[in-house]
Design a protein around this motif. Sequence first.
Motif, PDB file in Angstrom:
ATOM      1  N   LEU A  75      40.286  37.594  39.552  1.00 36.34           N
ATOM      2  CA  LEU A  75      39.171  38.397  39.071  1.00 36.34           C
ATOM      3  C   LEU A  75      39.689  39.466  38.112  1.00 36.34           C
ATOM      4  O   LEU A  75      40.781  40.006  38.297  1.00 36.34           O
ATOM      5  CB  LEU A  75      38.447  39.061  40.241  1.00 36.34           C
ATOM      6  CG  LEU A  75      37.710  38.130  41.214  1.00 36.34           C
ATOM      7  CD1 LEU A  75      37.184  38.933  42.397  1.00 36.34           C
ATOM      8  CD2 LEU A  75      36.576  37.396  40.514  1.00 36.34           C
ATOM      9  N   ARG A  76      38.898  39.769  37.107  1.00 38.03           N
ATOM     10  CA  ARG A  76      39.270  40.849  36.194  1.00 38.03           C
ATOM     11  C   ARG A  76      38.972  42.199  36.838  1.00 38.03           C
ATOM     12  O   ARG A  76      38.252  42.286  37.840  1.00 38.03           O
ATOM     13  CB  ARG A  76      38.521  40.695  34.870  1.00 38.03           C
ATOM     14  CG  ARG A  76      38.841  39.382  34.138  1.00 38.03           C
ATOM     15  CD  ARG A  76      38.033  39.269  32.861  1.00 38.03           C
ATOM     16  NE  ARG A  76      38.356  38.046  32.135  1.00 38.03           N
ATOM     17  CZ  ARG A  76      37.728  36.889  32.302  1.00 38.03           C
ATOM     18  NH1 ARG A  76      36.750  36.801  33.181  1.00 38.03           N
ATOM     19  NH2 ARG A  76      38.070  35.844  31.586  1.00 38.03           N
ATOM     20  N   ARG A  77      39.513  43.223  36.264  1.00 39.28           N
ATOM     21  CA  ARG A  77      39.354  44.572  36.810  1.00 39.28           C
ATOM     22  C   ARG A  77      37.872  44.927  36.963  1.00 39.28           C
ATOM     23  O   ARG A  77      37.084  44.790  36.024  1.00 39.28           O
ATOM     24  CB  ARG A  77      40.039  45.591  35.897  1.00 39.28           C
ATOM     25  CG  ARG A  77      39.928  47.031  36.381  1.00 39.28           C
ATOM     26  CD  ARG A  77      40.666  47.968  35.458  1.00 39.28           C
ATOM     27  NE  ARG A  77      40.559  49.346  35.917  1.00 39.28           N
ATOM     28  CZ  ARG A  77      41.111  50.378  35.315  1.00 39.28           C
ATOM     29  NH1 ARG A  77      41.824  50.179  34.198  1.00 39.28           N
ATOM     30  NH2 ARG A  77      40.981  51.600  35.801  1.00 39.28           N
ATOM     31  N   GLY A  78      37.511  45.358  38.181  1.00 37.65           N
ATOM     32  CA  GLY A  78      36.144  45.769  38.454  1.00 37.65           C
ATOM     33  C   GLY A  78      35.220  44.647  38.863  1.00 37.65           C
ATOM     34  O   GLY A  78      34.120  44.908  39.373  1.00 37.65           O
ATOM     35  N   GLU A  79      35.622  43.379  38.684  1.00 36.40           N
ATOM     36  CA  GLU A  79      34.789  42.267  39.123  1.00 36.40           C
ATOM     37  C   GLU A  79      34.883  42.114  40.638  1.00 36.40           C
ATOM     38  O   GLU A  79      35.912  42.394  41.244  1.00 36.40           O
ATOM     39  CB  GLU A  79      35.232  40.966  38.452  1.00 36.40           C
ATOM     40  CG  GLU A  79      34.882  40.856  36.989  1.00 36.40           C
ATOM     41  CD  GLU A  79      35.235  39.494  36.427  1.00 36.40           C
ATOM     42  OE1 GLU A  79      34.582  39.075  35.455  1.00 36.40           O
ATOM     43  OE2 GLU A  79      36.173  38.847  36.944  1.00 36.40           O
ATOM     44  N   TYR A  80      33.809  41.651  41.257  1.00 35.22           N
ATOM     45  CA  TYR A  80      33.830  41.372  42.687  1.00 35.22           C
ATOM     46  C   TYR A  80      32.901  40.209  42.979  1.00 35.22           C
ATOM     47  O   TYR A  80      31.957  39.929  42.226  1.00 35.22           O
ATOM     48  CB  TYR A  80      33.426  42.607  43.505  1.00 35.22           C
ATOM     49  CG  TYR A  80      32.041  43.114  43.215  1.00 35.22           C
ATOM     50  CD1 TYR A  80      30.935  42.638  43.920  1.00 35.22           C
ATOM     51  CD2 TYR A  80      31.829  44.085  42.229  1.00 35.22           C
ATOM     52  CE1 TYR A  80      29.665  43.115  43.661  1.00 35.22           C
ATOM     53  CE2 TYR A  80      30.564  44.564  41.962  1.00 35.22           C
ATOM     54  CZ  TYR A  80      29.479  44.073  42.679  1.00 35.22           C
ATOM     55  OH  TYR A  80      28.224  44.533  42.412  1.00 35.22           O
ATOM     56  N   THR A  81      33.175  39.505  44.041  1.00 37.64           N
ATOM     57  CA  THR A  81      32.358  38.369  44.443  1.00 37.64           C
ATOM     58  C   THR A  81      32.181  38.390  45.957  1.00 37.64           C
ATOM     59  O   THR A  81      32.964  38.983  46.702  1.00 37.64           O
ATOM     60  CB  THR A  81      33.016  37.031  44.049  1.00 37.64           C
ATOM     61  OG1 THR A  81      34.310  36.948  44.649  1.00 37.64           O
ATOM     62  CG2 THR A  81      33.146  36.910  42.542  1.00 37.64           C
TER      63      THR A  81
END
Length: 427
Positions: A65-71
């Motif tokens: 995941l890129r910085r700040g992404e969440y799932t």
Amino acid sequence: MMKLANRVLVVSLALLTFAFAAFAQQIDPDKRSDKDNRNTAPTVGTGGTMGGPTGLFTVYDGTTLRRGEYTFSAAWSNYDRDPGDVDINEVPVSFQVGLNNRFELFFNTDAYRGVKVNSPRNLSSFYLPNSRLQIGNVNTSPPAIVLAPRGPGVGPLSGQAIFRPAGAPFVQFPYIGGNAGTYGLLPPFFSGPLFGFPANTNALLGPPLGSGGASADSFPGIGSVYGSILPGVVLTTVPLLNQAGNPAGTAPGVFTLAPSYLADAPFINRTYGESAFSTYTAGFKWRWTSNQNPVGAGLVGYYRWYQDTGDSFRGFNQMQRGASPGGNRGDFGLTFFADARIKPWMNLSANVGYHYNASSKMDVPGGTFTMLDRGDEAMFALGADFPVNKWFQPIVEFRALRYVGEIPVLENISRKVKRMGVRSQMR
């Protein structure tokens, strides 16, 4: 066995390095970028591998995941296990967040777990003193091969592997001090003197005996002669006759001295058990190469711990429902991952991992004892995915799981799982 596993891991890592180096020479020049059509999604896991890090169904790929992404992920998984012809259903849920473009954290747990045992007589856990099976038309304690009970004195059968006939008394966990039964003797005879107990008494279960090493402790009257609280199984018996030709008890026909158990739920004693939120995993996924590099490589590390252990009656009851193996210290795992973008529509991923599993212990008067020295797990996997677009992605996976270390011969086998499927996702 441990040295062999380490050698296999080293050789596999070397082969993966050379293979992906070769792939890199012929990879499509369309490198990963913010416009990449391939969406990043969490793994489901189960059946050996830990879910949570981003990847395919069970195989970790090279993206993060890129910085700040969440799932957030919720899934349903069904898989089978032997011995016991066991069918397991799980609903794993997980959460992931990217700390930077190459490092993510994740958390995973089982929101539901259902374990169905189709051949309970193949599992030692159904031979414990608080277990019952339907044999013929009788609901009874099945026959087993156990370490002989041990009394304050020395009996002629002390320390030996002993046949425990069907119909032993019901004794609740933690078993210690319970009635071990007559071992087929009829009044006026008692079983106690054979094992060092006073005259006119029956033998008692336990107390446990320390092994003095890293392997499982011994449980007289309960567990196997090789150690652990799990006894050897008796699949068939043969009738015995006295000199007059009359029935005089039974003897084991097909049996084992070592325990036979399910690594995923070694203490289960229900033909169907349900549990929830018993296993938790937290860890990280760290990509070493640049996000712009079409070859991704890195490491997944995690710690797995269990809500239920043998420290209490409630915890062990959940383990007998199939909730988990209940390793007291928790388990550690490391997996090397690598992937390569072969074409914009095709990605190849590979994993080599190792789980260092904790022993299952119990607390009784006199100390803490090891019920089962669980085997470690060596895992190997290959996966290919074909990202048609951001929301549709066919996936093919091949996995191999090998148990190594302190584990009985009956369970020291390879398990290979082939998974194929299609994932459709929204972002």
